[in-house]
Scaffold this motif. Structure first.
Motif, mmCIF file in Angstrom:
data_model
loop_
_atom_site.group_PDB
_atom_site.id
_atom_site.type_symbol
_atom_site.label_atom_id
_atom_site.label_comp_id
_atom_site.label_asym_id
_atom_site.label_seq_id
_atom_site.Cartn_x
_atom_site.Cartn_y
_atom_site.Cartn_z
ATOM 1 N N HIS A 73 43.882 53.179 40.267
ATOM 2 C CA HIS A 73 43.202 52.390 39.242
ATOM 3 C C HIS A 73 42.285 51.344 39.871
ATOM 4 N N MET A 74 42.750 50.710 40.944
ATOM 5 C CA MET A 74 41.940 49.678 41.583
ATOM 6 C C MET A 74 40.690 50.273 42.225
ATOM 7 N N VAL A 75 40.781 51.462 42.793
ATOM 8 C CA VAL A 75 39.627 52.064 43.465
ATOM 9 C C VAL A 75 38.670 52.707 42.461
ATOM 10 N N TYR A 76 39.192 53.514 41.525
ATOM 11 C CA TYR A 76 38.321 54.292 40.653
ATOM 12 C C TYR A 76 37.875 53.560 39.391
ATOM 13 N N PHE A 77 38.659 52.629 38.885
ATOM 14 C CA PHE A 77 38.290 51.967 37.642
ATOM 15 C C PHE A 77 37.859 50.510 37.844
ATOM 16 N N LEU A 78 38.464 49.816 38.799
ATOM 17 C CA LEU A 78 38.063 48.441 39.088
ATOM 18 C C LEU A 78 37.024 48.375 40.199
ATOM 19 N N HIS A 79 36.731 49.520 40.826
ATOM 20 C CA HIS A 79 35.709 49.648 41.863
ATOM 21 C C HIS A 79 35.945 48.701 43.034
ATOM 22 N N MET A 80 37.184 48.526 43.406
ATOM 23 C CA MET A 80 37.498 47.697 44.561
ATOM 24 C C MET A 80 37.402 48.556 45.805
ATOM 25 N N ASN A 81 36.723 48.035 46.811
ATOM 26 C CA ASN A 81 36.573 48.778 48.058
ATOM 27 C C ASN A 81 36.663 47.803 49.220
ATOM 28 N N THR A 82 36.317 48.278 50.413
ATOM 29 C CA THR A 82 36.480 47.447 51.604
ATOM 30 C C THR A 82 35.362 46.430 51.770
ATOM 31 N N ARG A 83 34.278 46.570 51.045
ATOM 32 C CA ARG A 83 33.200 45.587 51.141
ATOM 33 C C ARG A 83 33.639 44.288 50.493
ATOM 34 N N SER A 84 33.297 43.202 51.120
ATOM 35 C CA SER A 84 33.674 41.898 50.577
ATOM 36 C C SER A 84 32.557 41.396 49.675
ATOM 37 N N ASP A 85 32.834 41.295 48.398
ATOM 38 C CA ASP A 85 31.871 40.769 47.441
ATOM 39 C C ASP A 85 32.212 39.320 47.144
ATOM 40 N N GLU A 86 31.845 38.455 48.069
ATOM 41 C CA GLU A 86 32.038 37.016 47.937
ATOM 42 C C GLU A 86 33.504 36.635 47.746
ATOM 43 N N GLY A 87 34.401 37.414 48.291
ATOM 44 C CA GLY A 87 35.812 37.092 48.231
ATOM 45 C C GLY A 87 36.516 37.494 46.949
ATOM 46 N N TRP A 88 35.799 38.024 45.991
ATOM 47 C CA TRP A 88 36.424 38.373 44.711
ATOM 48 C C TRP A 88 37.356 39.557 44.840
#
Length: 132
Positions: A73-88
């Protein structure tokens, strides 16, 4: 006089900020949905068929599937990945972990208290549940 600095834009560009963030595609959402469905069906089938010989093994298996499903869910729906987007990304991960721990601890606490208080005359030692 100088020209105004306002540039015309197309109808489809309004309100969309193309800042390079991946918002997912139809294929990625479908992949996430299929994985989430599979990760739900397998533990459901294990539990409905009576589980493994050991209740602990059954519980650990179901919990492992739940953890993998959270990651899906975190990878496919929340689009969380290894890139740091300002710490979010890290902040979202920490918040997710805190919420999950609170929900699991609260659910176990409520179920234990309901079992103890609603069925005080039941002999819990002689109860033979699934997989026992």
């Amino acid at each position: 006089m100088s020209k105004p600095s306002i540039q015309p834009h197309g109808h489809h560009e309004h309100g969309h900020d193309n800042s390079g963030h991946d918002h997912g595609s139809y294929r990625s959402y479908l992949t996430g949905f299929v994985l989430a469905a599979i990760l739900t069906i397998i533990p459901f089938a294990i539990v409905m068929s009576g589980g493994f010989e050991s209740r602990v093994l059954t519980a650990v298996t179901v919990i492992a599937f739940a953890v993998v499903q959270i990651l899906v869910h975190m990878v496919y729906f929340l689009h969380m990945n290894t890139r740091s987007d300002e710490g979010w990304t890290m902040l979202s991960m920490i918040f997710t972990i805190i919420v999950v721990v609170i929900m699991i601890a609260g659910s176990v606490w409520v179920m234990y208290n309901l079992n103890t208080n609603m069925m005080p005359s039941m002999d819990h030692e002689s109860f033979q549940g699934f997989g026992s």
